[in-house]
Design an enzyme around this catalytic site. Structure first.
Site, mmCIF file in Angstrom:
data_model
loop_
_atom_site.group_PDB
_atom_site.id
_atom_site.type_symbol
_atom_site.label_atom_id
_atom_site.label_comp_id
_atom_site.label_asym_id
_atom_site.label_seq_id
_atom_site.Cartn_x
_atom_site.Cartn_y
_atom_site.Cartn_z
ATOM 1 N N PRO A 128 0.774 -1.253 0.000
ATOM 2 C CA PRO A 128 0.000 0.000 0.000
ATOM 3 C C PRO A 128 0.803 1.300 0.000
ATOM 4 O O PRO A 128 0.827 2.042 0.984
ATOM 5 C CB PRO A 128 -0.832 -0.135 1.276
ATOM 6 C CG PRO A 128 0.010 -0.954 2.188
ATOM 7 C CD PRO A 128 0.715 -1.945 1.287
ATOM 8 N N CYS A 129 1.413 1.604 -1.132
ATOM 9 C CA CYS A 129 2.136 2.871 -1.244
ATOM 10 C C CYS A 129 1.181 4.063 -1.195
ATOM 11 O O CYS A 129 1.614 5.182 -0.937
ATOM 12 C CB CYS A 129 3.011 2.892 -2.491
ATOM 13 S SG CYS A 129 2.160 2.471 -4.004
ATOM 14 N N HIS A 130 -0.127 3.813 -1.402
ATOM 15 C CA HIS A 130 -1.097 4.906 -1.277
ATOM 16 C C HIS A 130 -1.178 5.417 0.156
ATOM 17 O O HIS A 130 -1.676 6.513 0.393
ATOM 18 C CB HIS A 130 -2.481 4.477 -1.784
ATOM 19 C CG HIS A 130 -3.103 3.358 -1.007
ATOM 20 N ND1 HIS A 130 -2.801 2.029 -1.258
ATOM 21 C CD2 HIS A 130 -3.992 3.352 0.013
ATOM 22 C CE1 HIS A 130 -3.498 1.265 -0.426
ATOM 23 N NE2 HIS A 130 -4.220 2.048 0.359
#
Length: 160
Positions: A128-130
């Protein structure tokens, strides 16, 4: 090694999924596939890894899944893998900064390199780079675009 691909609709955009027998190799936004992350030659076909990933993503978007269990098979440098592991450790509904990630890998001088490694993350959403934001909480770069990032963070309850 053979690679398989499929696409799936999502609330943010159509997604491209690529897998091998070892795990999910990539989860990209269809409009950026092949530009940010180099993909191996693939063929469209059903595969258990792809089926599981689509199922888990569907549950995520329906609001019934917060953690993913599908096997992953990302390709990157040792440093990138360390950075991507810090992404996987960010809990659903929380965010971290690049500085937080640099602290987690034990080297504050790597903040820029951490940002670059995040940009090469081949498995969006599941890794989850978001969930990485600017140190002041602002939304910063995201391969799927800031609208998609905002959607994902709202979906997870980070933004109201």
């Amino acid at each position: 090694m053979d690679f398989y691909k499929t696409t799936m609709s999502s609330p943010v955009e159509e997604l491209l999924l690529v897998a091998s027998d070892a795990g999910l190799r990539a989860l990209l936004w269809v409009n950026e596939a092949g530009t940010r992350v180099k993909l191996p030659p693939t063929r469209a076909a059903r595969h258990p890894i792809l089926d599981q990933a689509v199922h888990e993503l569907s549950e995520y978007f329906a609001g019934t899944r917060r953690e993913f269990t599908v096997k992953l098979d990302p390709v990157g440098t040792e440093f990138q893998h360390r950075v991507w592991q810090t992404l996987r450790e960010i809990p659903y509904g929380q965010t971290r900064s690049y500085l937080d990630q640099a602290k987690a890998i034990g080297d504050l001088k790597t903040i820029r390199a951490v940002g670059a490694a995040n940009g090469k993350n081949p498995i969006s959403i599941l890794v989850p780079c978001h969930r990485v934001v600017g140190k002041n909480g602002s939304l910063v770069g995201f391969a799927g675009g800031l609208e998609a990032k905002e959607y994902l963070l709202r979906h997870e309850g980070v933004l109201l």
